[in-house]
Design a protein around this motif. Structure first.
Motif, PDB file in Angstrom:
ATOM      1  N   LYS A 154      -6.323  -6.227  -1.510  1.00 51.54           N
ATOM      2  CA  LYS A 154      -6.107  -6.229  -0.068  1.00 51.54           C
ATOM      3  C   LYS A 154      -4.712  -5.774   0.344  1.00 51.54           C
ATOM      4  CE  LYS A 154      -9.826  -7.981   2.062  1.00 51.54           C
ATOM      5  NZ  LYS A 154     -10.421  -7.411   3.293  1.00 51.54           N
ATOM      6  N   PHE A 155      -3.822  -5.571  -0.634  1.00 49.37           N
ATOM      7  CA  PHE A 155      -2.441  -5.214  -0.332  1.00 49.37           C
ATOM      8  C   PHE A 155      -2.067  -3.994  -1.162  1.00 49.37           C
ATOM      9  CE2 PHE A 155      -3.102  -9.737   0.117  1.00 49.37           C
ATOM     10  CZ  PHE A 155      -2.650  -9.981   1.410  1.00 49.37           C
ATOM     11  N   ILE A 156      -1.632  -2.918  -0.495  1.00 51.04           N
ATOM     12  CA  ILE A 156      -1.387  -1.648  -1.179  1.00 51.04           C
ATOM     13  C   ILE A 156      -0.027  -1.096  -0.777  1.00 51.04           C
ATOM     14  CG2 ILE A 156      -2.148   0.746  -1.421  1.00 51.04           C
ATOM     15  CD1 ILE A 156      -5.029  -0.232  -0.984  1.00 51.04           C
ATOM     16  N   VAL A 157       0.776  -0.733  -1.770  1.00 44.10           N
ATOM     17  CA  VAL A 157       2.019  -0.004  -1.537  1.00 44.10           C
ATOM     18  C   VAL A 157       1.683   1.485  -1.594  1.00 44.10           C
ATOM     19  CG1 VAL A 157       4.360   0.459  -2.322  1.00 44.10           C
ATOM     20  CG2 VAL A 157       3.394  -1.843  -2.550  1.00 44.10           C
ATOM     21  N   GLY A 158       1.865   2.183  -0.476  1.00 42.16           N
ATOM     22  CA  GLY A 158       1.491   3.568  -0.366  1.00 42.16           C
ATOM     23  C   GLY A 158       0.458   3.722   0.734  1.00 42.16           C
ATOM     24  N   PRO A 159      -0.067   4.940   0.882  1.00 41.61           N
ATOM     25  CA  PRO A 159       0.300   6.159   0.170  1.00 41.61           C
ATOM     26  C   PRO A 159       1.622   6.732   0.682  1.00 41.61           C
ATOM     27  CG  PRO A 159      -1.404   6.632   1.772  1.00 41.61           C
ATOM     28  CD  PRO A 159      -1.184   5.150   1.818  1.00 41.61           C
ATOM     29  N   MET A 160       2.047   7.840   0.075  1.00 44.15           N
ATOM     30  CA  MET A 160       3.382   8.351   0.354  1.00 44.15           C
ATOM     31  C   MET A 160       3.420   9.432   1.427  1.00 44.15           C
ATOM     32  SD  MET A 160       5.384   8.236  -3.319  1.00 44.15           S
ATOM     33  CE  MET A 160       6.986   8.123  -2.533  1.00 44.15           C
ATOM     34  N   THR A 161       2.339  10.180   1.611  1.00 42.14           N
ATOM     35  CA  THR A 161       2.385  11.255   2.607  1.00 42.14           C
ATOM     36  C   THR A 161       1.680  10.843   3.892  1.00 42.14           C
ATOM     37  OG1 THR A 161       0.306  12.362   2.043  1.00 42.14           O
ATOM     38  CG2 THR A 161       2.251  12.907   0.712  1.00 42.14           C
ATOM     39  N   THR A 220      -3.543  -9.485  -6.985  1.00 40.31           N
ATOM     40  CA  THR A 220      -3.375  -8.108  -7.446  1.00 40.31           C
ATOM     41  C   THR A 220      -3.008  -7.221  -6.262  1.00 40.31           C
ATOM     42  OG1 THR A 220      -5.033  -8.460  -9.180  1.00 40.31           O
ATOM     43  CG2 THR A 220      -4.451  -6.185  -8.656  1.00 40.31           C
ATOM     44  N   ILE A 221      -1.889  -6.534  -6.392  1.00 40.47           N
ATOM     45  CA  ILE A 221      -1.507  -5.560  -5.371  1.00 40.47           C
ATOM     46  C   ILE A 221      -1.737  -4.154  -5.928  1.00 40.47           C
ATOM     47  CG2 ILE A 221       0.149  -7.074  -4.236  1.00 40.47           C
ATOM     48  CD1 ILE A 221       2.389  -5.595  -5.637  1.00 40.47           C
ATOM     49  N   GLY A 222      -2.086  -3.241  -5.047  1.00 35.42           N
ATOM     50  CA  GLY A 222      -2.376  -1.882  -5.478  1.00 35.42           C
ATOM     51  C   GLY A 222      -1.238  -0.934  -5.162  1.00 35.42           C
ATOM     52  N   GLY A 223      -1.230   0.183  -5.851  1.00 38.14           N
ATOM     53  CA  GLY A 223      -0.302   1.269  -5.553  1.00 38.14           C
ATOM     54  C   GLY A 223      -1.082   2.561  -5.408  1.00 38.14           C
ATOM     55  N   LEU A 224      -0.906   3.253  -4.305  1.00 32.90           N
ATOM     56  CA  LEU A 224      -1.486   4.582  -4.119  1.00 32.90           C
ATOM     57  C   LEU A 224      -0.335   5.569  -4.116  1.00 32.90           C
ATOM     58  CD1 LEU A 224      -4.241   4.006  -1.391  1.00 32.90           C
ATOM     59  CD2 LEU A 224      -4.587   4.639  -3.785  1.00 32.90           C
ATOM     60  N   LEU A 225      -0.090   6.189  -5.263  1.00 35.47           N
ATOM     61  CA  LEU A 225       1.100   7.012  -5.453  1.00 35.47           C
ATOM     62  C   LEU A 225       0.734   8.354  -6.087  1.00 35.47           C
ATOM     63  CD1 LEU A 225       3.365   4.179  -6.906  1.00 35.47           C
ATOM     64  CD2 LEU A 225       3.296   4.985  -4.542  1.00 35.47           C
ATOM     65  N   LEU A 248      -6.364   7.187   5.766  1.00 34.90           N
ATOM     66  CA  LEU A 248      -6.677   5.812   5.363  1.00 34.90           C
ATOM     67  C   LEU A 248      -6.476   4.767   6.446  1.00 34.90           C
ATOM     68  CD1 LEU A 248      -5.126   5.678   1.769  1.00 34.90           C
ATOM     69  CD2 LEU A 248      -7.520   5.959   2.401  1.00 34.90           C
ATOM     70  N   LYS A 249      -5.723   5.083   7.487  1.00 32.06           N
ATOM     71  CA  LYS A 249      -5.295   4.034   8.415  1.00 32.06           C
ATOM     72  C   LYS A 249      -6.480   3.329   9.093  1.00 32.06           C
ATOM     73  CE  LYS A 249      -4.470   7.142  12.352  1.00 32.06           C
ATOM     74  NZ  LYS A 249      -5.529   6.566  13.206  1.00 32.06           N
ATOM     75  N   ASP A 250      -7.495   4.082   9.513  1.00 37.75           N
ATOM     76  CA  ASP A 250      -8.642   3.451  10.163  1.00 37.75           C
ATOM     77  C   ASP A 250      -9.454   2.617   9.178  1.00 37.75           C
ATOM     78  OD1 ASP A 250      -7.927   4.534  12.589  1.00 37.75           O
ATOM     79  OD2 ASP A 250      -9.236   6.281  12.391  1.00 37.75           O
ATOM     80  N   LEU A 251      -9.631   3.137   7.963  1.00 35.20           N
ATOM     81  CA  LEU A 251     -10.321   2.373   6.924  1.00 35.20           C
ATOM     82  C   LEU A 251      -9.618   1.052   6.670  1.00 35.20           C
ATOM     83  CD1 LEU A 251     -11.236   5.019   4.172  1.00 35.20           C
ATOM     84  CD2 LEU A 251     -12.841   3.606   5.469  1.00 35.20           C
ATOM     85  N   ALA A 252      -8.303   1.115   6.515  1.00 34.07           N
ATOM     86  CA  ALA A 252      -7.529  -0.087   6.213  1.00 34.07           C
ATOM     87  C   ALA A 252      -7.622  -1.106   7.347  1.00 34.07           C
ATOM     88  CB  ALA A 252      -6.074   0.283   5.948  1.00 34.07           C
ATOM     89  N   LYS A 292      -9.355   6.913  -4.257  1.00 32.93           N
ATOM     90  CA  LYS A 292      -8.619   5.903  -5.023  1.00 32.93           C
ATOM     91  C   LYS A 292      -8.429   4.612  -4.212  1.00 32.93           C
ATOM     92  CE  LYS A 292      -8.437   8.494  -8.562  1.00 32.93           C
ATOM     93  NZ  LYS A 292      -7.233   8.896  -9.282  1.00 32.93           N
ATOM     94  N   TYR A 293      -8.318   4.751  -2.905  1.00 27.89           N
ATOM     95  CA  TYR A 293      -8.270   3.565  -2.037  1.00 27.89           C
ATOM     96  C   TYR A 293      -9.569   2.769  -2.183  1.00 27.89           C
ATOM     97  CZ  TYR A 293      -8.940   0.973   2.336  1.00 27.89           C
ATOM     98  OH  TYR A 293      -9.226   0.007   3.258  1.00 27.89           O
ATOM     99  N   ASN A 294     -10.693   3.457  -2.116  1.00 24.65           N
ATOM    100  CA  ASN A 294     -11.985   2.779  -2.262  1.00 24.65           C
ATOM    101  C   ASN A 294     -12.100   2.077  -3.601  1.00 24.65           C
ATOM    102  OD1 ASN A 294     -12.939   3.542   0.281  1.00 24.65           O
ATOM    103  ND2 ASN A 294     -13.789   5.474  -0.471  1.00 24.65           N
ATOM    104  N   SER A 295     -11.543   2.685  -4.642  1.00 21.70           N
ATOM    105  CA  SER A 295     -11.556   2.065  -5.967  1.00 21.70           C
ATOM    106  C   SER A 295     -10.768   0.760  -5.975  1.00 21.70           C
ATOM    107  CB  SER A 295     -10.982   3.040  -7.000  1.00 21.70           C
ATOM    108  OG  SER A 295     -10.866   2.420  -8.263  1.00 21.70           O
ATOM    109  N   LEU A 296      -9.601   0.761  -5.339  1.00 22.36           N
ATOM    110  CA  LEU A 296      -8.791  -0.464  -5.283  1.00 22.36           C
ATOM    111  C   LEU A 296      -9.487  -1.546  -4.470  1.00 22.36           C
ATOM    112  CD1 LEU A 296      -5.198   1.001  -4.720  1.00 22.36           C
ATOM    113  CD2 LEU A 296      -6.156   0.105  -6.838  1.00 22.36           C
TER     114      LEU A 296
END
Length: 519
Positions: free
Chosen positions: A104-111, A35-40, A118-122, A94-98
């Protein structure tokens, strides 16, 4: 005797019935669902960008799964998309929800504001993010868990500086959003202007939540009067680095005749923005001042045309460059997983994908499926090179008037339907003497693949909407298949289960036959 023969015949029939499906299904392979996630941003300031990006990602997942089925690959994709509402704090939630779902793989976020959150969390949680549109220079960090499939603003700042250089500008005022993206782009532009001896008279950074545009317009007007007295009206410009709120600034600026008679330059935050078309005052001001905006220009490919049609079938709008980059992120993950091989360890798969993606996006295999073509990543994991299209408002619509070639550091201008070029318009409006363009080179621009070196001359505007470069507040149709996806081989592991089963069944048949003969 008769009963024995019947029993043996039954054994043989059962053995054969076992053998047939074994051979028929010899190519079948157990599948893993990843499952890949999208943060959009499906709502908020970048809603239209988010909706187009979601459609592009869905198209990619559909086509990837078809390709994986044809290849009898070890995995298939599922997609879960969350709405960030174009707000960094919501993006974290929403990242925490995914991640709670094991994604483990997310397309996004956009801004960039969302990526910054999110970068440090990821990185700490070993989650891989691929942003299609974050451009802030400060987020170009080697070794983190963020790839950005768009160029950072150091390239955009070079495009803006080249424009001012070519039109002989001597003095500017800069107005910018006081956020991650706006501050970064402003600083990069200031740095580019210094060696060109272009004076930065003043910088006005505003809070996007409560901008004082009446005050900024009044101060900018006074600054322009001083610059004009020093250099002349055709040697000055205003640089506006913002988002949809710049349309409100234009409403204030239009009250000052001086501001309506000087050159205005925007950014990818305002390129193709619908608000400028819908607001008559802003549209008129933008057209009068030849408000010109750069935006990342991906190479044109055959796959891109198919993706455009597929996204348009889903949402009724053509995808922008950032949506196409989101589409390509899905394919980059798919090809990385194929090369990595089967595994149930997602952390291991994240690590392998991080190693493989920089090679994959430069490969011919990726070029066959990518809407933006193949491209290099720099050491920070960002798209290393890019061209920028130039857009202005003319006749109440956005039209593309030229392209900035990043590697060559030059602008090329298209002939418009009336036979004029953008330099012609500038010369007429501001009596500016435009620097002669460099002679046309026969060598293709390194920012595009060889078959895509000729810039598109069309002036049709894509569906107008805000650009997803930054904000702090922030009936489905079948999609065409990609052009001949690359063939891959499923790795062989140990002794074939098919062979073992066949041997067992044959032994049963031989034993049964031997018993039959003895009787």
């Amino acid at each position: 005797m008769g009963l024995a023969r019947v029993a043996i015949a039954v054994i043989v029939a059962l053995a054969v019935s076992m053998l047939v499906p074994v051979f028929i299904g010899s190519n079948a392979q157990a599948q893993t669902t990843i499952t890949i996630g999208g943060l959009l941003p499906l709502t908020g300031d970048l809603q239209s960008y988010g909706i187009r990006a979601q459609a592009a990602v869905e198209v990619a997942v559909e086509n990837v799964n078809k390709f994986l089925e044809e290849q009898n690959a070890w995995f298939r994709f599922e997609l879960v998309v969350e709405d960030t509402q174009t707000k960094p704090d919501v993006a974290v939630s929403k990242y925490n929800s995914l991640v709670a779902q094991g994604i483990k793989f997310i397309v996004g976020p956009m801004t960039s504001a969302e990526v910054k959150k999110l970068k440090d969390l990821a990185t700490d949680q070993n989650v891989l993010l691929i942003s299609p549109s974050s451009t802030a220079i400060e987020l170009a960090i080697p070794g983190d868990n963020v790839f950005r499939f768009c160029p950072a603003d150091d390239v955009q700042s070079q495009a803006v500086a080249s424009l001012l250089r070519d039109f002989g500008i001597k003095g500017v005022v800069i107005i910018n959003r006081a956020d991650t993206w706006g501050e970064g782009l402003k600083n990069a532009i200031v740095e580019r202007l210094e060696p060109l001896n272009i004076e930065v008279k003043n910088i006005y950074s505003y809070n996007p939540e409560s901008p004082d545009f009446p005050g900024i317009a009044a101060q900018t007007n006074a600054d322009m009067d001083e610059l004009i007295s020093k250099y002349g009206p055709n040697k000055v410009a205003v640089i506006a680095i913002g988002f949809k709120e710049i349309a409100s600034l234009f409403s204030e600026a239009s009250a000052y005749p001086t501001l309506s008679k000087v050159f205005w330059v925007g950014s990818d935050g305002t390129a193709n923005l619908a608000e400028f078309i819908k607001d008559p005052i802003a549209a008129s001001f933008a057209e009068q001042t030849l408000f010109i905006n750069p935006i990342f220009s991906p190479a044109k490919t055959d796959v891109q045309e198919k993706v455009i049609e597929a996204v348009k079938a889903k949402v009724g709008e053509e995808p922008d460059a950032y949506a196409m980059a989101a589409h390509d992120a899905v394919w980059a993950l798919a090809l990385a997983f194929l090369q990595a091989g089967p595994t149930d360890n997602l952390d291991e798969l994240v690590n392998k994908a991080k190693e493989l993606i920089p090679q994959i996006v430069e490969s011919d295999e990726f070029a066959q499926v990518a809407a933006t073509g193949k491209f290099p990543l720099n050491e920070a994991g960002d798209r290393a090179t890019a061209d920028y299209d130039w857009w202005i408002i003319r006749g109440s619509e956005w039209i593309k008037v030229g392209v900035y070639k990043g590697i060559e550091d030059k602008n090329e201008w298209f002939q418009l339907p009336d036979g004029k070029t953008f330099p012609d318009l500038v010369s007429e409006a501001f009596k500016v003497e435009v620097m002669e363009p460099m002679p046309e080179e026969t060598t293709p621009s390194p920012t595009r693949t060889p078959e895509e070196t000729t810039p598109e001359m069309a002036t049709q505007s894509p569906s107008p909407s805000p650009s997803p470069t930054e904000t702090e507040t922030e009936t489905e149709a079948p999609s065409p298949a990609p052009a001949e996806p690359p063939a891959t081989e499923t790795p062989e592991e140990g002794i074939s289960g098919t062979l073992v089963a066949a041997v067992i069944v044959l032994i049963i048949i031989v034993v049964a036959a031997a018993l039959l003969l003895r009787r």
